[in-house]
Design a protein around this motif. Structure first.
Motif, PDB file in Angstrom:
ATOM      1  N   PHE A  14       7.249  38.649  15.433  1.00 35.62           N
ATOM      2  CA  PHE A  14       6.819  39.223  14.164  1.00 35.62           C
ATOM      3  C   PHE A  14       5.308  39.436  14.190  1.00 35.62           C
ATOM      4  CE2 PHE A  14      10.462  36.528  12.438  1.00 35.62           C
ATOM      5  CZ  PHE A  14      11.366  37.572  12.520  1.00 35.62           C
ATOM      6  N   PRO A  15       4.839  40.543  13.631  1.00 35.81           N
ATOM      7  CA  PRO A  15       3.397  40.799  13.622  1.00 35.81           C
ATOM      8  C   PRO A  15       2.647  39.732  12.829  1.00 35.81           C
ATOM      9  CG  PRO A  15       4.625  42.713  12.824  1.00 35.81           C
ATOM     10  CD  PRO A  15       5.597  41.600  12.996  1.00 35.81           C
ATOM     11  N   VAL A  16       1.534  39.287  13.358  1.00 36.84           N
ATOM     12  CA  VAL A  16       0.708  38.284  12.680  1.00 36.84           C
ATOM     13  C   VAL A  16       0.253  38.808  11.321  1.00 36.84           C
ATOM     14  CG1 VAL A  16      -1.453  36.983  12.827  1.00 36.84           C
ATOM     15  CG2 VAL A  16      -0.017  37.254  14.845  1.00 36.84           C
ATOM     16  N   LYS A  17       0.015  40.101  11.236  1.00 39.21           N
ATOM     17  CA  LYS A  17      -0.452  40.706   9.981  1.00 39.21           C
ATOM     18  C   LYS A  17       0.544  40.561   8.845  1.00 39.21           C
ATOM     19  CE  LYS A  17      -3.416  44.209  12.037  1.00 39.21           C
ATOM     20  NZ  LYS A  17      -3.657  45.671  12.162  1.00 39.21           N
ATOM     21  N   ALA A  18       1.800  40.253   9.155  1.00 39.62           N
ATOM     22  CA  ALA A  18       2.817  40.080   8.107  1.00 39.62           C
ATOM     23  C   ALA A  18       2.538  38.828   7.276  1.00 39.62           C
ATOM     24  CB  ALA A  18       4.209  40.010   8.720  1.00 39.62           C
ATOM     25  N   GLY A  19       1.744  37.913   7.796  1.00 35.67           N
ATOM     26  CA  GLY A  19       1.383  36.703   7.069  1.00 35.67           C
ATOM     27  C   GLY A  19       2.284  35.521   7.406  1.00 35.67           C
ATOM     28  N   LYS A  20       1.675  34.350   7.378  1.00 37.64           N
ATOM     29  CA  LYS A  20       2.424  33.132   7.707  1.00 37.64           C
ATOM     30  C   LYS A  20       3.580  32.851   6.752  1.00 37.64           C
ATOM     31  CE  LYS A  20      -1.061  30.548  10.243  1.00 37.64           C
ATOM     32  NZ  LYS A  20      -1.864  29.315  10.275  1.00 37.64           N
ATOM     33  N   PRO A  21       3.386  32.990   5.434  1.00 37.49           N
ATOM     34  CA  PRO A  21       4.515  32.708   4.535  1.00 37.49           C
ATOM     35  C   PRO A  21       5.720  33.608   4.822  1.00 37.49           C
ATOM     36  CG  PRO A  21       2.479  32.766   3.291  1.00 37.49           C
ATOM     37  CD  PRO A  21       2.151  33.262   4.673  1.00 37.49           C
ATOM     38  N   ALA A  22       5.466  34.878   5.086  1.00 36.46           N
ATOM     39  CA  ALA A  22       6.571  35.797   5.373  1.00 36.46           C
ATOM     40  C   ALA A  22       7.245  35.443   6.683  1.00 36.46           C
ATOM     41  CB  ALA A  22       6.064  37.241   5.410  1.00 36.46           C
ATOM     42  N   ARG A  23       6.459  35.157   7.705  1.00 30.98           N
ATOM     43  CA  ARG A  23       7.048  34.809   9.005  1.00 30.98           C
ATOM     44  C   ARG A  23       7.858  33.525   8.905  1.00 30.98           C
ATOM     45  NH1 ARG A  23       1.746  35.678  10.703  1.00 30.98           N
ATOM     46  NH2 ARG A  23       1.674  33.633  11.696  1.00 30.98           N
ATOM     47  N   ARG A  24       7.353  32.540   8.176  1.00 35.28           N
ATOM     48  CA  ARG A  24       8.092  31.281   7.990  1.00 35.28           C
ATOM     49  C   ARG A  24       9.396  31.525   7.231  1.00 35.28           C
ATOM     50  NH1 ARG A  24       2.844  28.596   6.862  1.00 35.28           N
ATOM     51  NH2 ARG A  24       3.234  29.160   4.716  1.00 35.28           N
ATOM     52  N   ALA A  25       9.338  32.362   6.197  1.00 33.58           N
ATOM     53  CA  ALA A  25      10.537  32.654   5.404  1.00 33.58           C
ATOM     54  C   ALA A  25      11.598  33.347   6.251  1.00 33.58           C
ATOM     55  CB  ALA A  25      10.169  33.518   4.203  1.00 33.58           C
ATOM     56  N   LEU A  26      11.171  34.284   7.078  1.00 36.17           N
ATOM     57  CA  LEU A  26      12.113  34.996   7.936  1.00 36.17           C
ATOM     58  C   LEU A  26      12.780  34.043   8.922  1.00 36.17           C
ATOM     59  CD1 LEU A  26       9.998  38.188   8.611  1.00 36.17           C
ATOM     60  CD2 LEU A  26      12.072  38.037   7.205  1.00 36.17           C
ATOM     61  N   ILE A  27      11.990  33.179   9.525  1.00 37.60           N
ATOM     62  CA  ILE A  27      12.531  32.218  10.496  1.00 37.60           C
ATOM     63  C   ILE A  27      13.480  31.240   9.804  1.00 37.60           C
ATOM     64  CG2 ILE A  27      11.905  30.295  12.011  1.00 37.60           C
ATOM     65  CD1 ILE A  27       9.396  32.058  12.753  1.00 37.60           C
ATOM     66  N   ALA A  28      13.103  30.785   8.617  1.00 31.97           N
ATOM     67  CA  ALA A  28      13.963  29.859   7.865  1.00 31.97           C
ATOM     68  C   ALA A  28      15.294  30.518   7.500  1.00 31.97           C
ATOM     69  CB  ALA A  28      13.249  29.370   6.609  1.00 31.97           C
ATOM     70  N   ALA A  29      15.269  31.851   7.313  1.00 29.51           N
ATOM     71  CA  ALA A  29      16.488  32.581   6.961  1.00 29.51           C
ATOM     72  C   ALA A  29      17.309  32.966   8.185  1.00 29.51           C
ATOM     73  CB  ALA A  29      16.123  33.835   6.164  1.00 29.51           C
ATOM     74  N   GLY A  30      16.818  32.612   9.374  1.00 34.04           N
ATOM     75  CA  GLY A  30      17.591  32.865  10.587  1.00 34.04           C
ATOM     76  C   GLY A  30      17.184  34.091  11.379  1.00 34.04           C
ATOM     77  N   TYR A  31      16.107  34.737  10.970  1.00 41.67           N
ATOM     78  CA  TYR A  31      15.591  35.901  11.701  1.00 41.67           C
ATOM     79  C   TYR A  31      14.480  35.415  12.625  1.00 41.67           C
ATOM     80  CZ  TYR A  31      17.915  38.207   7.803  1.00 41.67           C
ATOM     81  OH  TYR A  31      18.835  38.607   6.865  1.00 41.67           O
ATOM     82  N   HIS A  32      14.644  35.604  13.939  1.00 43.82           N
ATOM     83  CA  HIS A  32      13.660  35.073  14.881  1.00 43.82           C
ATOM     84  C   HIS A  32      12.919  36.142  15.678  1.00 43.82           C
ATOM     85  CE1 HIS A  32      14.920  30.991  14.029  1.00 43.82           C
ATOM     86  NE2 HIS A  32      16.160  31.447  14.039  1.00 43.82           N
ATOM     87  N   GLN A  33      13.463  37.344  15.701  1.00 44.84           N
ATOM     88  CA  GLN A  33      12.844  38.448  16.423  1.00 44.84           C
ATOM     89  C   GLN A  33      12.905  39.693  15.546  1.00 44.84           C
ATOM     90  OE1 GLN A  33      11.430  38.061  19.535  1.00 44.84           O
ATOM     91  NE2 GLN A  33      11.942  35.905  19.318  1.00 44.84           N
ATOM     92  N   LEU A  34      12.025  40.652  15.826  1.00 42.52           N
ATOM     93  CA  LEU A  34      12.055  41.907  15.076  1.00 42.52           C
ATOM     94  C   LEU A  34      13.448  42.537  15.101  1.00 42.52           C
ATOM     95  CD1 LEU A  34       8.700  43.693  15.947  1.00 42.52           C
ATOM     96  CD2 LEU A  34       9.527  43.084  13.671  1.00 42.52           C
ATOM     97  N   ALA A  35      14.087  42.518  16.245  1.00 40.17           N
ATOM     98  CA  ALA A  35      15.416  43.126  16.370  1.00 40.17           C
ATOM     99  C   ALA A  35      16.413  42.491  15.403  1.00 40.17           C
ATOM    100  CB  ALA A  35      15.909  43.029  17.807  1.00 40.17           C
ATOM    101  N   ASP A  36      16.239  41.237  15.050  1.00 40.55           N
ATOM    102  CA  ASP A  36      17.127  40.567  14.096  1.00 40.55           C
ATOM    103  C   ASP A  36      17.063  41.217  12.718  1.00 40.55           C
ATOM    104  OD1 ASP A  36      17.721  38.727  16.101  1.00 40.55           O
ATOM    105  OD2 ASP A  36      16.335  37.207  15.326  1.00 40.55           O
TER     106      ASP A  36
END
Length: 72
Positions: A14-36
């Motif tokens: 995930f792009p760093v510019k997306a922000g840490k809260p967004a990246r953490r939320a995506l990972i917590a929801a089960g999305y680990h790669q852009l393709a997900d």
């Protein structure tokens, strides 16, 4: 001494510019790669706490660079 093992966030593309809260939320929801993210609509992702319009725009651009998009 701090453990040097990579965190789940460090393993995502995930792009760093997306922000840490967004990246953490995506990972917590089960999305680990852009393709997900092709399995979810932008509206579904916006419903996640921490993912806002700016993160969606940045993620949409990153997906487009790889020829991918959110689910319709």
């Amino acid at each position: 001494m701090r453990d040097k093992t990579p965190t789940p966030a460090a393993e995502s593309d995930f792009p760093v510019k997306a922000g840490k809260p967004a990246r953490r939320a995506l990972i917590a929801a089960g999305y680990h790669q852009l393709a997900d993210l092709t399995q979810a609509s932008d509206k579904e992702l916006l419903a996640l706490h921490g993912v806002g319009p700016k993160a969606i725009r940045i993620l949409r651009e990153a997906l487009a660079e790889k020829g991918l998009s959110f689910k319709e």
